[in-house]
Design a protein around this motif. Structure first.
Motif, PDB file in Angstrom:
ATOM      1  N   GLY A 148     -43.981  -5.367 -40.109  1.00  0.00           N
ATOM      2  CA  GLY A 148     -43.549  -6.574 -39.423  1.00  0.00           C
ATOM      3  C   GLY A 148     -42.115  -6.979 -39.698  1.00  0.00           C
ATOM      4  O   GLY A 148     -41.635  -7.981 -39.159  1.00  0.00           O
ATOM      5  N   ARG A 194     -44.031 -13.648 -38.584  1.00  0.00           N
ATOM      6  CA  ARG A 194     -45.059 -13.163 -37.655  1.00  0.00           C
ATOM      7  C   ARG A 194     -44.771 -13.658 -36.243  1.00  0.00           C
ATOM      8  O   ARG A 194     -44.637 -14.859 -36.015  1.00  0.00           O
ATOM      9  CB  ARG A 194     -46.439 -13.651 -38.093  1.00  0.00           C
ATOM     10  CG  ARG A 194     -46.853 -13.153 -39.482  1.00  0.00           C
ATOM     11  CD  ARG A 194     -46.966 -11.644 -39.531  1.00  0.00           C
ATOM     12  NE  ARG A 194     -47.313 -11.156 -40.871  1.00  0.00           N
ATOM     13  CZ  ARG A 194     -47.352  -9.877 -41.207  1.00  0.00           C
ATOM     14  NH1 ARG A 194     -47.062  -8.945 -40.310  1.00  0.00           N
ATOM     15  NH2 ARG A 194     -47.658  -9.518 -42.444  1.00  0.00           N
ATOM     16  N   PRO A 227     -45.858 -14.473 -32.535  1.00  0.00           N
ATOM     17  CA  PRO A 227     -47.122 -14.771 -31.851  1.00  0.00           C
ATOM     18  C   PRO A 227     -47.414 -13.755 -30.756  1.00  0.00           C
ATOM     19  O   PRO A 227     -46.515 -13.102 -30.215  1.00  0.00           O
ATOM     20  CB  PRO A 227     -46.882 -16.171 -31.273  1.00  0.00           C
ATOM     21  CG  PRO A 227     -45.403 -16.346 -31.232  1.00  0.00           C
ATOM     22  CD  PRO A 227     -44.860 -15.539 -32.365  1.00  0.00           C
ATOM     23  N   ASP A 228     -48.698 -13.637 -30.416  1.00  0.00           N
ATOM     24  CA  ASP A 228     -49.123 -12.645 -29.425  1.00  0.00           C
ATOM     25  C   ASP A 228     -48.423 -12.831 -28.081  1.00  0.00           C
ATOM     26  O   ASP A 228     -48.126 -11.868 -27.385  1.00  0.00           O
ATOM     27  CB  ASP A 228     -50.638 -12.728 -29.230  1.00  0.00           C
ATOM     28  CG  ASP A 228     -51.406 -12.252 -30.456  1.00  0.00           C
ATOM     29  OD1 ASP A 228     -50.805 -11.510 -31.263  1.00  0.00           O
ATOM     30  OD2 ASP A 228     -52.583 -12.636 -30.609  1.00  0.00           O
ATOM     31  N   GLY A 229     -48.144 -14.059 -27.745  1.00  0.00           N
ATOM     32  CA  GLY A 229     -47.484 -14.323 -26.460  1.00  0.00           C
ATOM     33  C   GLY A 229     -45.986 -14.105 -26.480  1.00  0.00           C
ATOM     34  O   GLY A 229     -45.308 -14.309 -25.467  1.00  0.00           O
ATOM     35  N   GLY A 230     -45.449 -13.682 -27.625  1.00  0.00           N
ATOM     36  CA  GLY A 230     -44.010 -13.473 -27.737  1.00  0.00           C
ATOM     37  C   GLY A 230     -43.277 -14.773 -28.029  1.00  0.00           C
ATOM     38  O   GLY A 230     -43.887 -15.801 -28.321  1.00  0.00           O
TER      39      GLY A 230
END
Length: 465
Positions: free
Chosen positions: A88, A207, A209-212
């Motif tokens: 990451g 980190r 997020p999944d949505g960018g």
């Protein structure tokens, strides 16, 4: 100017990828805490307006492409891309992927069309590439794009650079180097430092997020943008007023002293004279306080409303040990000062400037490290914007050598920026073209607020006509 000219946009002539003229030997550069916070910010967009050189356009474009190729060799990160490893961590990989070079034509426009209007004309926005591109997109898009736009009697040279890769210091060092190489210099005057061994390099992972990532403000909010110019004499008078002194100009105070630059600043050629006149509240803090009061008045805020003025500060000289003055990357943090609208308007200008002065003086090595520790406890990107309608962010700096960009035919006639990272309350401070400590303020506010400060007597008495 005819209406058809007002709505015309530059036409694309060519676009190509420019590669460094030598292969990079620089390894991957890990993004610092200050870098990571900028991943949701737009690319930096800055550029200069120039008179037309005595060259054919083909020769001019060829010259600039060659200079850009040479500049990329000196700045390998700008020819690279972002990459995220399996853990990451985000890096700049100096893989020689290249930078884009765009040539456009806007021959219906003249220099006067850019400089004459009271408010910054809309056409200026089209002089900048990578519009509304966020820095996280540097994983797949160039970290640098240069655009050259022809005017009828001039040209505009702009750079869009990933904000997670550079701050203002790094940006202008690259732009200056690009110009040096274009005018034939074989050895660059300011070598960037690519080290990654400071407290700003953290083991903590941000980190995504999944949505960018997205910007945290309305990119399409209707705004008004104007340049307010303050001469050297106006700045001196303002500083004298704030410090309750009578300013006597003996002619030997240079721009560095006026702007209270640290002695290790790469753009300061003389040490500061620690005299009584410049040991108190600085010219720039005085100017920020003046604008804070004017904007607060123009916004007509309730007396109990808390206002915020956030100033970006360079941490290179604040850390112990200090970073190299030409450290490449982001080495900036924000200093937020809070005061109610009632306190700002009921107290005098010196009181407002004093609040800023206390916070700036307190931002030392311990404060920088505390900012880093706070981020590590809650890794996050920087959320620019003005959600509550009572904040201002002052970025850029009149210390930056914006007018040192001579590509071989003279200094810029003006410096401008694109629409990146602009919202109600975004202020950018530029050096004035005449130098000597003069300042141009690029003010972006709601249209009614701009109209309000244009009629604010306290503010406008210091503004050049």
């Amino acid at each position: 100017m005819a209406a058809s000219v007002l709505v015309s946009s530059p036409t694309l002539v060519s676009k190509r990828v420019i590669f460094p003229d030598q292969k990079s030997t620089l390894g991957d550069l890990k993004l610092s805490v200050s870098d990571l916070r900028m991943l949701s910010s737009h690319y930096i967009q800055k550029g200069g307006l120039f008179a037309r050189p005595n060259l054919s356009i083909d020769s001019l474009i060829s010259l600039l492409k060659t200079a850009l190729s040479q500049a990329l060799t000196r700045f390998p990160p700008l020819a690279g891309r972002l990459k995220t490893d399996s853990d990451g961590y985000i890096y700049i990989t100096c893989n020689d992927a290249g930078a884009d070079f765009i040539h456009k034509n806007a021959a219906k426009f003249f220099i006067r069309d850019i400089l004459a209007p009271l408010h910054v004309p809309e056409i200026v926005k089209s002089f900048f590439p990578l519009d509304r591109t966020i820095s996280y997109d540097g994983h797949c898009k160039p970290l640098l794009t240069v655009q050259v736009t022809e005017l009828a009697d001039g040209l505009f040279i702009s750079c869009a650079v990933n904000h997670a890769v550079t701050d203002g210091t790094s940006f202008w060092n690259f732009f200056n180097t690009f110009a040096e190489l274009a005018r034939g210099m074989k050895k660059i005057s300011k070598q960037p430092d690519f080290s990654r061994d400071s407290v700003l390099i953290s083991p903590v992972v941000l980190r995504i997020p999944d949505g960018g990532l997205k910007v945290t403000f309305n990119e399409y909010e209707p705004l008004s943008e104007r340049i307010f110019s303050l001469s050297r004499d106006s700045i001196l008078k303002l500083k004298a007023r704030v410090n309750n002194k009578t300013w006597i100009d003996n002619g030997d105070i240079n721009a560095a002293e006026l702007m209270e630059k640290p002695s290790n600043d790469p753009y300061c050629n003389t040490l500061l004279k620690k005299t009584e006149s410049n040991a108190e509240i600085s010219s720039f803090q005085s100017l920020c306080a003046l604008l804070w009061r004017a904007v607060t008045r123009a916004r007509k805020l309730p007396a109990s409303k808390t206002t915020t003025l956030r100033m970006a500060v360079n941490c290179r000289h604040r850390l112990n040990p200090k970073l190299d003055p030409l450290y490449f990357g982001n080495a900036i943090q924000g200093i937020s000062t809070y005061a109610s609208a009632g306190d700002i308007l009921s107290n005098d200008l010196r009181w407002c400037a004093g609040q800023l002065n206390k916070n700036v003086k307190a931002h030392d090595d311990k404060t920088v490290r505390r900012f880093v520790s706070d981020w590590e406890s809650n890794p996050r990107v920087f959320p620019p914007g003005n959600l509550e309608g009572a904040s201002m962010i002052i970025g850029s700096s009149p210390r930056f050598p914006m007018y040192d960009n001579d590509f071989g035919w003279g200094r810029p006639l003006a410096v401008r920026s694109g629409c990146a990272n602009k919202f109600d309350g975004k202020i950018s401070a530029f050096a004035g073209r005449e130098g000597g400590g003069s300042v141009d303020l690029e003010v972006v506010l709601a249209p009614g607020t701009v109209a309000g400060i244009e009629s604010d007597n306290e503010f406008m008495q210091f503004v050049s006509s």
